[in-house]
Write a protein that holds these residues in place. Structure first.
Motif, short mmCIF file in Angstrom:
data_model
loop_
_atom_site.label_atom_id
_atom_site.label_comp_id
_atom_site.label_asym_id
_atom_site.label_seq_id
_atom_site.Cartn_x
_atom_site.Cartn_y
_atom_site.Cartn_z
N ILE A 170 -61.78 -82.16 28.95
CA ILE A 170 -60.59 -82.63 29.67
C ILE A 170 -60.56 -82.06 31.09
N GLY A 171 -60.54 -80.72 31.18
CA GLY A 171 -60.55 -80.08 32.49
C GLY A 171 -59.20 -80.15 33.19
N TYR A 172 -59.17 -79.60 34.40
CA TYR A 172 -57.91 -79.48 35.13
C TYR A 172 -57.46 -80.78 35.78
N GLY A 173 -58.38 -81.72 36.03
CA GLY A 173 -57.99 -82.95 36.70
C GLY A 173 -56.92 -83.71 35.93
N LYS A 174 -57.18 -83.99 34.66
CA LYS A 174 -56.21 -84.74 33.85
C LYS A 174 -54.93 -83.95 33.65
N PHE A 175 -55.07 -82.62 33.49
CA PHE A 175 -53.87 -81.80 33.35
C PHE A 175 -53.00 -81.91 34.59
N MET A 176 -53.60 -81.81 35.77
CA MET A 176 -52.83 -81.85 37.01
C MET A 176 -52.14 -83.20 37.20
N ASP A 177 -52.83 -84.27 36.84
CA ASP A 177 -52.19 -85.59 36.89
C ASP A 177 -50.97 -85.63 35.98
N TYR A 178 -51.14 -85.08 34.77
CA TYR A 178 -50.06 -85.09 33.79
C TYR A 178 -48.88 -84.24 34.27
N SER A 179 -49.16 -83.06 34.81
CA SER A 179 -48.10 -82.18 35.27
C SER A 179 -47.29 -82.83 36.38
N ALA A 180 -47.96 -83.53 37.29
CA ALA A 180 -47.27 -84.16 38.42
C ALA A 180 -46.40 -85.34 37.98
N GLU A 181 -46.63 -85.88 36.79
CA GLU A 181 -45.78 -86.95 36.29
C GLU A 181 -44.35 -86.48 36.02
N PHE A 182 -44.18 -85.16 35.98
CA PHE A 182 -42.83 -84.59 35.84
C PHE A 182 -41.87 -85.18 36.88
N TYR A 183 -42.34 -85.36 38.10
CA TYR A 183 -41.46 -85.84 39.17
C TYR A 183 -40.98 -87.26 38.92
N LEU A 184 -41.67 -88.00 38.04
CA LEU A 184 -41.29 -89.37 37.71
C LEU A 184 -40.47 -89.45 36.43
N ASN A 185 -40.33 -88.33 35.72
CA ASN A 185 -39.71 -88.31 34.39
C ASN A 185 -38.25 -87.88 34.52
N GLU A 186 -37.35 -88.87 34.51
CA GLU A 186 -35.94 -88.58 34.78
C GLU A 186 -35.34 -87.65 33.74
N LYS A 187 -35.66 -87.85 32.47
CA LYS A 187 -35.09 -87.00 31.43
C LYS A 187 -35.61 -85.56 31.56
N ALA A 188 -36.88 -85.43 31.90
CA ALA A 188 -37.44 -84.09 32.10
C ALA A 188 -36.73 -83.38 33.25
N LYS A 189 -36.49 -84.10 34.33
CA LYS A 189 -35.82 -83.49 35.49
C LYS A 189 -34.37 -83.13 35.16
N GLU A 190 -33.71 -83.96 34.36
CA GLU A 190 -32.35 -83.65 33.94
C GLU A 190 -32.30 -82.37 33.11
N CYS A 191 -33.30 -82.19 32.25
CA CYS A 191 -33.37 -80.98 31.44
C CYS A 191 -33.59 -79.75 32.32
N PHE A 192 -34.47 -79.88 33.30
CA PHE A 192 -34.67 -78.80 34.26
C PHE A 192 -33.37 -78.48 34.99
N ASP A 193 -32.65 -79.50 35.44
CA ASP A 193 -31.38 -79.27 36.13
C ASP A 193 -30.39 -78.53 35.24
N SER A 194 -30.37 -78.87 33.95
CA SER A 194 -29.46 -78.18 33.03
C SER A 194 -29.79 -76.71 32.93
N TYR A 195 -31.08 -76.39 32.89
CA TYR A 195 -31.48 -74.99 32.85
C TYR A 195 -31.03 -74.27 34.12
N VAL A 196 -31.24 -74.92 35.27
CA VAL A 196 -30.83 -74.32 36.55
C VAL A 196 -29.34 -74.06 36.56
N ARG A 197 -28.54 -75.02 36.07
CA ARG A 197 -27.09 -74.83 36.03
C ARG A 197 -26.72 -73.63 35.16
#
Length: 452
Positions: A170-197
């Motif tokens: 697999i290597g880091y290339g596919k992982f990095m692509d996957y990690s960056a999809e966070f910015y497109l994942n609205e539910k994931a970002k909402e969960c992050f915001d809840s933690y920040v709050r």
């Protein structure tokens, strides 16, 4: 699954918020809070210059749970202060991951379910730092796998498996692509915001001080080394990356008008070697200062088994990298810190007592450039070397971290001792203390430095 509680803001908090017309957010100018004035940090009416370290595991040591060792934590903090180190970059968020080389336990066990022992440990850490007049930079997410981070947020809300970068197929290339999809994942970002709050509105159990009123906290940091994607050919997330930075920083300033906010960026190395991307990532008025990291081994400049051959180019490239980013800070009209830099011991050995001649030479050079630049009025404010290992010792012949081992400065996916500074590295500590004395003297000169 426990859901995050609804979050409501008091009218008092709403009334002290952000003035939209300003070029940057105005952080409360209290005597004890670190603030920004032009391209400088200020503290107590004087420019704030510092020498710091990374001790990501501070809250883990502070915990009353299985990871805790409060006596060690107090010894480490005392040793840091004695060496002139008064600023610590700390992990304030981690997400439970099935990946073998992620830290365990995690602050967030599952979406909205938090580890109270680790939150207690963060309270304890901040309380002990406050007693010693230290300041903390708290990072809230991670592009890399070792704290769960963006990839784990993504997995929680995509219901699929994280590509393991340690798998050679697999290597880091596919992982990095996957990690960056966070910015497109609205539910994931909402969960992050809840933690920040949750965290930003927390009250410290040991001091009774709300986090928003605690001058021990210097800054909130959006993530450790957030990147827009892997490379320009596959990048799909640049615009949403900028928007996530702006939205997240705005949220934190809304919750906490007293503290600074920054990105956690590596600099050009984390923005696809693009000046444009770096500047756009830091131009938000809710980002108070810029950051850069410096990793000559990871970037192919330095080989600890070939010091004579590779050190000269390492030093040359490092100086150029620092100067480039000072120029970017001037363009942004914001301060910048070098919050990660490190280099292995000679011959890439890991044990205490092995030679540090290359590291000592490198640290001297980095500190020389930083001091000379700061003394000339450049926007460089301080450094956090990576990382403080202190009294930790790894018992394993392969230098791997295993659950139950002592925490090092090196995260669990790296050899323990790779970049850690031990309490017995006396030559390195002497260099750090000498630099700290010079930076403190700069702060005392305050009036002679242009802070407009």
């Amino acid at each position: 699954m426990k859901k995050p509680k609804p979050f409501f803001l008091s009218l008092a908090l709403i009334s002290i918020l952000i003035i939209e017309g300003c070029s940057t957010v105005t952080v409360k100018q209290e005597k004890n809070f670190v603030s920004v004035k032009g391209t400088h940090f200020m503290l107590g009416g004087k420019p704030y210059y510092f020498v710091g370290t990374n001790m990501w595991y501070g809250a883990y040591l502070g915990s009353p749970g299985n990871t805790g060792d409060r006596e060690r934590l107090k010894r480490e903090l005392n040793d840091l202060v004695a060496s002139g180190i008064t600023n610590i970059r700390v992990c304030a968020a981690s997400e439970e991951s099935l990946m073998d080389r992620a830290i365990k336990p995690a602050f967030q066990k599952s979406p909205g379910v938090y580890d109270n022992d680790l939150l207690d440990g963060l309270d304890y850490l901040l309380a002990e730092m406050g007693k010693r007049n230290m300041h903390a930079v708290l990072f809230l997410n991670n592009y890399w796998q070792w704290t769960g981070g963006m990839a784990q947020y993504n997995a929680w809300f995509k219901d699929n498996k994280i590509p393991d970068p340690d798998d050679p197929k697999i290597g880091y290339g596919k992982f990095m692509d996957y990690s960056a999809e966070f910015y497109l994942n609205e539910k994931a970002k909402e969960c992050f915001d809840s933690y920040v709050r949750m965290l930003a509105t927390r009250v410290n159990k040991y001091t009774g001080i709300p986090y928003i009123d605690d001058p021990t906290i210097m800054a909130w940091q959006l993530a450790n080394e957030p990147r827009p994607g892997r490379n320009l050919d596959v990048i799909k997330t640049a615009d949403v990356f900028y928007k996530w930075i702006d939205d997240s920083a705005k949220l934190i300033h809304f919750l906490d008008p007293n503290h600074l906010v920054t990105t956690g960026s590596e600099g050009l190395a984390g923005t696809l070697q693009s000046e444009e991307i770096f500047l756009k990532a830091h131009e938000s008025k809710y980002i108070d200062y810029a950051t850069m990291h410096l990793w000559p081994k990871n970037w192919g400049w330095f080989d600890a088994t070939k010091i004579d051959e590779t050190y000269p180019r390492t030093e040359k490239n490092a100086v150029e990298y620092i100067n480039e980013h000072l120029a970017y800070a001037r363009k942004l009209n914001k301060p910048i810190t070098m919050e990660e830099f490190g280099i292995p011991r000679d011959f890439e050995q890991y044990k205490p007592g092995t030679p540090t001649t290359a590291r000592d030479k490198y640290f001297k050079k980095i500190f020389e450039i930083v001091y000379d630049s700061a003394a000339a009025g450049a926007p460089i404010a301080g450094t956090n070397f990576w990382a403080w290992g202190g009294t930790a010792r790894n018992p394993n012949a392969d230098a791997k971290w295993r659950e139950g081992d002592q925490y090092f400065g090196d995260p669990p996916q790296e050899p323990q001792g790779l970049n850690s500074i031990y309490d017995t590295d006396l030559s390195t500590l002497e260099i750090i203390k000498s630099h700290s004395d010079k930076m403190k003297a700069l702060s005392e000169k305050g009036n002679s430095i242009n802070t407009k």
